[in-house]
Write a protein that holds these residues in place. Structure first.
Motif, PDB file in Angstrom:
ATOM      1  N   LEU A 193     -20.027   9.746   7.957  1.00  0.00           N
ATOM      2  CA  LEU A 193     -20.527  10.552   9.075  1.00  0.00           C
ATOM      3  C   LEU A 193     -19.805  10.146  10.348  1.00  0.00           C
ATOM      4  N   ASN A 194     -19.412  11.138  11.132  1.00  0.00           N
ATOM      5  CA  ASN A 194     -18.755  10.844  12.404  1.00  0.00           C
ATOM      6  C   ASN A 194     -19.154  11.890  13.439  1.00  0.00           C
ATOM      7  N   SER A 195     -18.939  11.561  14.682  1.00  0.00           N
ATOM      8  CA  SER A 195     -19.192  12.511  15.756  1.00  0.00           C
ATOM      9  C   SER A 195     -17.999  13.461  15.846  1.00  0.00           C
TER      10      SER A 195
ATOM     11  N   ASN B 207      -7.323  16.905  13.320  1.00  0.00           N
ATOM     12  CA  ASN B 207      -6.901  17.130  11.943  1.00  0.00           C
ATOM     13  C   ASN B 207      -7.072  15.904  11.040  1.00  0.00           C
ATOM     14  N   LYS B 208      -6.651  14.736  11.486  1.00  0.00           N
ATOM     15  CA  LYS B 208      -6.691  13.541  10.654  1.00  0.00           C
ATOM     16  C   LYS B 208      -8.124  13.174  10.270  1.00  0.00           C
ATOM     17  N   THR B 209      -9.012  13.177  11.239  1.00  0.00           N
ATOM     18  CA  THR B 209     -10.416  12.834  10.977  1.00  0.00           C
ATOM     19  C   THR B 209     -11.088  13.890  10.105  1.00  0.00           C
TER      20      THR B 209
ATOM     21  N   PRO C 263     -27.383  23.723  11.019  1.00  0.00           N
ATOM     22  CA  PRO C 263     -26.298  23.471  11.985  1.00  0.00           C
ATOM     23  C   PRO C 263     -26.784  22.737  13.235  1.00  0.00           C
ATOM     24  N   GLU C 264     -26.056  21.720  13.607  1.00  0.00           N
ATOM     25  CA  GLU C 264     -26.330  20.964  14.826  1.00  0.00           C
ATOM     26  C   GLU C 264     -24.999  20.700  15.530  1.00  0.00           C
ATOM     27  N   ILE C 265     -25.070  20.492  16.819  1.00  0.00           N
ATOM     28  CA  ILE C 265     -23.862  20.150  17.571  1.00  0.00           C
ATOM     29  C   ILE C 265     -23.580  18.656  17.427  1.00  0.00           C
ATOM     30  N   GLY C 266     -22.321  18.315  17.102  1.00  0.00           N
ATOM     31  CA  GLY C 266     -21.923  16.915  17.105  1.00  0.00           C
ATOM     32  C   GLY C 266     -21.585  16.312  15.756  1.00  0.00           C
ATOM     33  N   ASN C 267     -21.920  17.013  14.654  1.00  0.00           N
ATOM     34  CA  ASN C 267     -21.591  16.450  13.335  1.00  0.00           C
ATOM     35  C   ASN C 267     -20.891  17.495  12.461  1.00  0.00           C
TER      36      ASN C 267
END
Length: 212
Positions: free
Chosen positions: A70-72, A80-82, A124-128
């Protein structure tokens, strides 16, 4: 009932495996207490085959795949990489593991593959963004694999977990402002373990997306 957990570095996967008799885990995280945890460098077929030699010719009733990251992240600022790394860990690796288990015939008749996904995949949520997209794709992949394996008597289900009150949960509160802002509900790890243990005993559930 014999279980094989694939944990990535999941604290919950190792905790579950150590609390259920006749369970093993394959992980990238060391556990000094749990002796049936086998460490892999990666999830290539060659590396997985090496670890299965320690488990010998055991066949399993349940394969539980926890791998995930999980990341922000935001689609309006796609990196692209992430993005590709998240897809690789959350989608590609679980599918590689399931393919390996099916091809090596280590799943008992009417045994089950459980993909551990997330409630984030359906809300759906903002940030993930990357996490939600990759887990949503995993949910859909699980449905396809269920259709493919019906005639082979291998069940396939997806388990949707919410936020868990453990070390990872505390980390998420500190690193993802969205969680703190929305005051989202956390489940206790003992509650999750109890529900998972009950689910693994069920021999009828197939092709389902199960919320825990």
């Amino acid at each position: 009932m014999k279980n094989l957990f694939f944990g990535g570095s999941s604290e919950l996967a190792l905790d579950l495996a150590s609390s259920i008799p006749s369970s093993y885990s394959i992980s990238r995280k060391k556990n000094k207490i749990y002796k049936k945890n086998y460490i892999v460098k990666n999830y290539s077929e060659n590396e997985l085959s090496k670890k299965l030699k320690f488990i010998k010719n055991t066949k399993f009733d349940n394969i539980i795949i926890f791998n995930g990251i999980l990341n922000s992240s935001f689609l309006s600022n796609l990196e692209n990489k992430t993005f590709l790394r998240t897809i690789d860990i959350n989608l590609k690796i679980p599918l590689i593991i399931s393919k390996f288990c099916i091809s090596k015939k280590i799943i008992n008749r009417n045994g089950c593959i459980y993909f551990i996904s997330s409630m984030a995949a359906i809300k759906p949520e903002i940030g993930n963004a990357y996490y939600a997209l990759s887990k949503n794709a995993l949910n859909f992949a699980s449905k396809i694999l269920y259709l493919e394996q019906k005639k082979r008597s291998i069940r396939v289900n997806t388990v949707l977990l919410g936020l868990i009150k453990n070390k990872m949960g505390n980390y998420l509160i500190d690193t993802l402002p969205l969680i703190k802002k929305n005051k989202l509900k956390f489940s206790k790890i003992d509650e999750i373990k109890k529900k998972m243990k009950s689910l693994l005993k069920n021999k009828k559930i197939n092709g389902q997306t199960i919320k825990i």
